[in-house]
Design a protein around this motif. Structure first.
Motif, PDB file in Angstrom:
ATOM      1  N   LYS A   1       0.849  -1.184   0.000  1.00  0.00           N
ATOM      2  CA  LYS A   1       0.000   0.000   0.000  1.00  0.00           C
ATOM      3  C   LYS A   1       0.894   1.247   0.000  1.00  0.00           C
ATOM      4  O   LYS A   1       1.852   1.323   0.761  1.00  0.00           O
ATOM      5  CB  LYS A   1      -0.891   0.032   1.248  1.00  0.00           C
ATOM      6  CG  LYS A   1      -1.842  -1.152   1.370  1.00  0.00           C
ATOM      7  CD  LYS A   1      -2.987  -1.021   0.404  1.00  0.00           C
ATOM      8  CE  LYS A   1      -4.018  -2.128   0.639  1.00  0.00           C
ATOM      9  NZ  LYS A   1      -5.152  -2.039  -0.305  1.00  0.00           N
TER      10      LYS A   1
ATOM     11  N   GLY B   1       1.274   7.598   0.761  1.00  0.00           N
ATOM     12  CA  GLY B   1       0.665   8.907   0.549  1.00  0.00           C
ATOM     13  C   GLY B   1       1.701  10.012   0.471  1.00  0.00           C
ATOM     14  O   GLY B   1       2.875   9.832   0.786  1.00  0.00           O
ATOM     15  N   ARG B   2       1.249  11.189   0.053  1.00  0.00           N
ATOM     16  CA  ARG B   2       2.160  12.310  -0.204  1.00  0.00           C
ATOM     17  C   ARG B   2       2.882  12.775   1.054  1.00  0.00           C
ATOM     18  O   ARG B   2       4.012  13.249   0.995  1.00  0.00           O
ATOM     19  CB  ARG B   2       1.377  13.484  -0.799  1.00  0.00           C
ATOM     20  CG  ARG B   2       0.836  13.209  -2.190  1.00  0.00           C
ATOM     21  CD  ARG B   2       0.164  14.446  -2.753  1.00  0.00           C
ATOM     22  NE  ARG B   2      -0.332  14.200  -4.107  1.00  0.00           N
ATOM     23  CZ  ARG B   2      -0.979  15.105  -4.827  1.00  0.00           C
ATOM     24  NH1 ARG B   2      -1.201  16.307  -4.322  1.00  0.00           N
ATOM     25  NH2 ARG B   2      -1.399  14.811  -6.045  1.00  0.00           N
TER      26      ARG B   2
ATOM     27  N   GLU C   1       6.062  10.851   1.407  1.00  0.00           N
ATOM     28  CA  GLU C   1       6.927  10.685   0.237  1.00  0.00           C
ATOM     29  C   GLU C   1       8.355  11.129   0.556  1.00  0.00           C
ATOM     30  O   GLU C   1       8.576  12.120   1.243  1.00  0.00           O
ATOM     31  CB  GLU C   1       6.389  11.510  -0.940  1.00  0.00           C
ATOM     32  CG  GLU C   1       5.259  10.820  -1.684  1.00  0.00           C
ATOM     33  CD  GLU C   1       4.826  11.618  -2.893  1.00  0.00           C
ATOM     34  OE1 GLU C   1       5.434  12.672  -3.145  1.00  0.00           O
ATOM     35  OE2 GLU C   1       3.876  11.203  -3.572  1.00  0.00           O
TER      36      GLU C   1
END
Length: 696
Positions: A649, A652-653, A656
């Motif tokens: 999974k 998310g940003r 990152e």
């Protein structure tokens, strides 16, 4: 009624892209003499691609595409007949034609008109082809088959679409419209089935049939190919001039529900155009045999077709659902063990194996051969080499190696940058190569293979190689490296991937701005991959890209550090050891390496890396030895949990760019476990070891 052709046009656009790609590869094979003895078949394949595109474009009224492919087909027919050679200028003309065709098809499909620049290019290509047709000699046909030879005269055709043809998204009229462009003096008589109370009108049914007379000097195969896409949904019977007698024509009445309907329709045609005397073909006794053979071949062709086109979005959705099934299966298996019911546990074990098989089969659906991507670079190599005045031959090895389609799309641009740089910076001009004792033609090799659960892509050239002293000097000049810092050759080589780095003396359209190679590294690392460079001055360079096989579902290996669980890809695990069995606690203090079987192995304590202050006894720690490519290191963890099916999974940003972390997964208990980036962990361990060595 209007027929919605959007689905058919989308299919045509996709198929034309494939045909144009095959055409380009065939042309490049001809230029590099790779066609060999199959040169005639290669030219025939190019002709079939152009002819198919022309026919399909004519059905949809894409007139610009038809006009360009028609004249290109005419000139190529001379080449097929041996009246003209496929010279390099002509070959280049066909490559430009393929490029423009691709643009015109996309424009026509989206109902947009070509730009002024595209129309100018179309006129220029048409003029260049016309120069060839004006000087062409009359073709000499030596075929013995009368049906394959052009027959100048009056032809008869019976065209009876079946009732469901409109429901299948096919409109009979465009086929007739396209036939009108291919022949002369087309006359049509249309029959409409009589309707009554027993056969009420259905707006989605087709009640029309057509009888046609026309004049042409084409052969029968060309006329049949006009109706290639509707032949399975209609009766198409064509009588060339030598068979166009009254008895043969009236025999077509068998395709009509009522013979009277056929004769009434036939009466609409100009009777004077029919031959006065019946003409018997020389093969009249065997006339029934060819249709039987044709039917047999058609049936066999349908039987051997095993390819199904599926939208990528549907496959992605399937993979996501399989991933959720894996997570739910893990949760159910955990609950089964908590109950202690042996029958239930055994049933869950069987279900888990089935889920694993479904997972593997689903992932294989998204695996594609990398050869298709490699073949696209034949054109790039040709054009860049011509622009730079160099001779370069592209060699492809391992084209059948499979990888995830997601990687195919994302690895194309990095490969493009590397190839262009290899031709510009690596491979020398012919005169320099000859002076250095090398062949004038440089060799560029694209190689792909599987290795330890990864796919490896190598780009190798036999050029001048990297000049480490020049690279280091430019890096110091740009402030990328401290002048007092000592670097190994492999570290110097990797400096070419730094942003803004370039050793080019001048900026060209190919390179020199320092933009591109840093994008390569960033894109590859975003796919959890790595880039290595191996180069010898004067002999050439090799860039090695290593990628995982898939980004979605992997076999993982789970362990615990502190109170949290972590996962790494199982393929990267070499072995697991009890730390106290391979090294004493006194030897490991203030060190980040061990001597394992006479090999110095850097290691990293994950507790220290993650800032976990709580300590455990040294005797409980385990050493997980991991490998990525040629690099190897150890991970010191608290405890081992074993193999684990892992659904990757994204984080998310917000997360990152986190070092050494590539994703997360959901455990059967509902907890989230972090997936670690083994490549980054190994590089971190090696860097720490080398910095410690420098201090000593």
């Amino acid at each position: 009624m209007s027929v919605d052709l959007s689905a058919a046009i989308t299919t045509f656009v996709n198929e034309s892209k494939e045909l144009l790609a095959e055409m380009e590869n065939s042309l490049l094979d001809l230029e590099s003499s790779e066609a060999g003895r199959d040169q005639e078949e290669t030219i025939n394949a190019i002709f079939r691609a152009i002819h198919t595109i022309k026919g399909s474009a004519g059905l949809f009224g894409f007139d610009y595409v038809v006009s360009l492919t028609h004249i290109a087909e005419t000139v190529l027919d001379d080449v097929r007949g041996g009246n003209r050679e496929m010279s390099k200028p002509l070959l280049s003309l066909y490559l430009e034609t393929g490029d423009l065709c691709d643009e015109l098809i996309l424009l026509a499909a989206s109902e947009n008109e070509p730009s002024a620049q595209q129309l100018t290019q179309l006129a220029k290509l048409t003029e260049q082809f016309s120069a060839f047709t004006d000087s062409a000699e009359a073709p000499q046909n030596t075929e013995a088959d009368s049906e394959a030879q052009p027959q100048d005269g009056t032809w008869f055709m019976c065209f009876v679409p079946n009732e469901n043809v409109l429901r299948n998204g096919l409109d009979p009229y465009p086929f007739i419209h396209f036939l009108n462009n291919e022949v002369e003096s087309l006359e049509i008589a249309t029959n409409c089935t009589a309707l009554n109370a027993d056969t009420p009108y259905d707006p989605e049914s087709c009640y029309l049939a057509f009888l046609m007379l026309f004049h042409t000097s084409q052969n029968k195969d060309v006329i049949e190919e006009v109706f290639e896409f509707i032949k399975n949904d209609a009766v198409v019977e064509i009588l060339p001039p030598d068979q166009c007698h009254y008895d043969a024509i009236t025999d077509c009445a068998k395709h009509f529900p009522e013979p009277a309907q056929f004769h009434a329709t036939l009466a609409q045609l100009t009777q004077s155009r029919l031959p006065a005397q019946p003409l018997k073909p020389t093969s009249m006794p065997d006339e029934a045999e060819p249709p039987a053979q044709t039917k047999g071949k058609k049936k066999n062709k349908l039987h051997t077709s095993k390819t199904l086109r599926v939208e990528a979005m549907k496959l992605d959705r399937l993979i996501d659902q399989v991933g959720e099934m894996v997570i739910t299966g893990a949760r159910t298996n955990l609950l089964a063990h908590e109950t202690g019911n042996e029958t239930l546990i055994e049933a869950m074990a069987l279900l888990e194996r089935l889920v694993e098989n479904i997972r593997d089969s689903s992932l294989k659906l998204r695996m594609v051969q990398i050869g298709e991507t490699f073949n696209k670079f034949k054109r790039v190599v040709r054009d860049v080499a011509d622009e730079l005045g160099k001779e370069v031959e592209l060699n492809i090895v391992g084209a059948d190696t499979e990888l995830d389609k997601t990687f195919v799309e994302k690895v194309s641009d990095p490969l493009m940058h590397i190839i262009r740089n290899a031709i510009d910076h690596g491979i020398e001009p012919p005169e320099q190569r000859l002076a250095a004792g090398k062949p004038a033609c440089g060799q560029l090799t694209l190689r792909a293979y599987h290795d330890s659960g990864s796919i490896v892509i190598e780009i190798q050239d036999d050029g001048r190689g990297l000049d480490q002293s020049k690279i280091l000097a430019r890096a110091i000049e740009n402030g990328l490296v401290n002048p007092d810092h000592s670097l190994q050759d492999k570290e110097i080589n990797l400096l070419i991937f730094e942003p803004g780095f370039s050793t080019a003396a001048a900026v060209t359209s190919i390179s020199g701005r320092g933009v591109g190679m840093d994008v390569v590294k960033r894109n590859v690392e975003s796919l959890r991959g790595s880039v290595e460079v191996d180069s010898t001055k004067g002999l050439g360079s090799k860039i090695i890209i290593r990628l995982p096989l898939t980004l979605s579902i992997i076999d993982g290996f789970m362990f615990t550090v502190g109170a949290e669980d972590y996962v790494i890809p199982l393929d990267t695990v070499v072995e697991c050891l009890e730390l106290h069995e391979v090294v004493s606690e006194s030897d490991i203090q203030d060190k980040n390496y061990i001597n394992l079987r006479t090999e110095v192995l850097p290691f990293i304590r994950l507790r220290t890396l993650f800032g976990i202050e709580q300590q455990i006894e040294h005797t409980k720690e385990s050493l997980v030895i991991v490998q990525f490519g040629t690099l190897r290191a150890g991970l010191v963890v608290d405890s081992l949990q074993g193999e684990f099916q892992t659904v990757v999974k994204p984080l998310g940003r917000l997360f990152e760019g986190l070092k050494c972390i590539s994703g997360a997964t959901i455990l059967g208990s509902g907890k989230v476990a972090i997936i670690l980036d083994v490549s980054a962990l190994i590089r971190t361990a090696i860097t720490m070891y080398e910095s410690l060595e420098l201090k000593h």
